[in-house]
Design an enzyme around this catalytic site. Sequence first.
Site, PDB file in Angstrom:
ATOM      1  N   ASP A   1       0.820  -1.203   0.000  1.00 40.40           N
ATOM      2  CA  ASP A   1       0.000   0.000   0.000  1.00 40.40           C
ATOM      3  C   ASP A   1       0.863   1.265   0.000  1.00 40.40           C
ATOM      4  O   ASP A   1       1.800   1.392   0.791  1.00 40.40           O
ATOM      5  CB  ASP A   1      -0.903  -0.002   1.238  1.00 40.40           C
ATOM      6  CG  ASP A   1      -1.798   1.211   1.309  1.00 40.40           C
ATOM      7  OD1 ASP A   1      -2.667   1.353   0.431  1.00 40.40           O
ATOM      8  OD2 ASP A   1      -1.615   2.033   2.239  1.00 40.40           O
TER       9      ASP A   1
ATOM     10  N   GLU B   1       1.533  -0.115  -4.847  1.00 41.11           N
ATOM     11  CA  GLU B   1       0.679   1.028  -5.149  1.00 41.11           C
ATOM     12  C   GLU B   1       1.539   2.269  -4.953  1.00 41.11           C
ATOM     13  O   GLU B   1       2.129   2.450  -3.881  1.00 41.11           O
ATOM     14  CB  GLU B   1      -0.536   1.092  -4.226  1.00 41.11           C
ATOM     15  CG  GLU B   1      -1.432   2.270  -4.550  1.00 41.11           C
ATOM     16  CD  GLU B   1      -2.258   2.769  -3.378  1.00 41.11           C
ATOM     17  OE1 GLU B   1      -3.188   3.553  -3.615  1.00 41.11           O
ATOM     18  OE2 GLU B   1      -1.967   2.389  -2.227  1.00 41.11           O
TER      19      GLU B   1
END
Length: 580
Positions: free
Chosen positions: A246, A283
């Site tokens: 993330d 990401e």
Amino acid sequence: MIEVWAPRASRVRVRRLDHAGATVEERDLTAAVDGRWTADIALADGERYGFLLDDSEEVRPDPRSRRQPDGVHAASAAFDPAAFAWTDASWTGRQLAGGLIYELHVGTFTPEGTLDAAIDRLAHLVDLGVTHVELLPVNAFNGRWNWGYDGVLWYAVQEEYGGPAAYQRFVDAAHAHGLAVVQDVVYNHLGPSGNYLPLFGPYLREGEANTWGDSLNLDEPAVREYILDNALMWLRDFHVDGLRLDAVHALHDRRPVHLLRELSERVDALSAQQNRPLTLIAESDLNDPTLILPREAGGYGLTAQWSDDWHHAVHVALTGETTGYYADFAAEEAVAKVTEGGFFHDGTFSSFRDRPHGSPIPAEVPSWRLVTFAQDHDQIGNRAAGDRLSASLSPDRLAVAAVLTLTAPGTPMLFMGEEWGATTPWQFFTSHPEPELGRAVAQGRTAEFARMGWDPDAVPDPQDPDTFRRSHLDWTEAEAPVNARLLALYRDLARLRRARPELTDPGSARTKVVVSETDGRPEHRVYRIDRGGVSVLVNLSPAPASFAVPAASHILLATAAASRTPTSLTLPPDAAAIID
């Protein structure tokens, strides 16, 4: 042996508890090197325990707790990952290249919201053509439901999902179905409640914050090991096939070797040892190809990264929405640029950021290293009402979205329910037990959307249990005729993608896009996407559009009735076709 890193403590005790919370035994740990404390104690599987720091009588959970049966504020429970009887000895893994990812949230994927209930839906994913199941974070968080990005104990699986034993059952079942499992992990921040790590040691750089709170202290070797060991735990002890990392742009690393490079080195070593591919997907908001370039070329050696640019370009093409960060993607060349080259902002000026942004991806980088999607948890859930494309697009346009997604040069990803045009929203939900924290989260979210021009009354209260309930998939929708047709289209597209090598060809040089303007509106354009010997024809204009086609061409798939002559094919509005 019990060990804990607690350099901020002058005394550390371990308290063993029965299931009712009564003390069974309490012992001092011995100070070791580098701030570690140890005791020669063997804990039985399921036994409760916690640490007492200095002279405090408050039991704190183990920073490396594998199970939190009573929540993140309570004692930990010992868990033996080796006790599970795995049946996946013949599992050899799946390469990401040529794959199809399906992103889901365990708590809302089924009515029950558990890992065991999700097992019963794996056959649906196989039938859909999915190869990789990506789970939103499952690490222990405060409260009963949450997106998962407020986790505070990264080694534990949320108890409401079934805990670590259920997680092992899920991965084992996924492998039995031929599905790889990718776990979303968050290493850039910790949640706002239940984070006791700073009491033990300098896990955070206090005063140096990112969007979500204090940054992780990556200057501290023990903190880096805490992260690296956690990543390897998922891949080794839980047999996971990959990690989605993330918001890696929020990892502020000042050391000579970046944490991501160090992680990729260790994961590659584990992959070689276990003789199966292990995938790392980042990401990132940076549009920086360094993430996916080989280490030999100065990169970090990650497998892939998400492409928000592809999402934004396709979202504008489908919806015409051009507010906020979508503004730049109204450009006529947006879809062509992200299809042919990967990034739209590759050093160009970003009006949203008010500066140049990004770097170009070298032509030698395989196109499958970008994960591309028309919908995902962020792009839906970070809208005020959590509305999916199905809330604003016709069934015909949803079908075009399916064609664009499944024929893109990248690795396509679907968000749960997208395959049948689910109408249930995916809204931001929390369940913080602390009333003041719950109010602060709700007020902050409302104020944020008000600044962006949204109606504050349209923003659901994250703390309202109905917000969580509304976000559950309604599986009965898939049986309705219009939804069933869309689901059949996704299945057909996945089969076609597997059957035609042009649709998984990693060479960007063999992808060419021609865009035709009609009335200047970005949602009314016409696209021809040539991928070697296969062409994807898309008409988003309000009038029929004709395409020149070879006389010997065949229609492999069409979302609506097309008319043709020997050398042309005409599509009605909001339609797509694939020809060879």
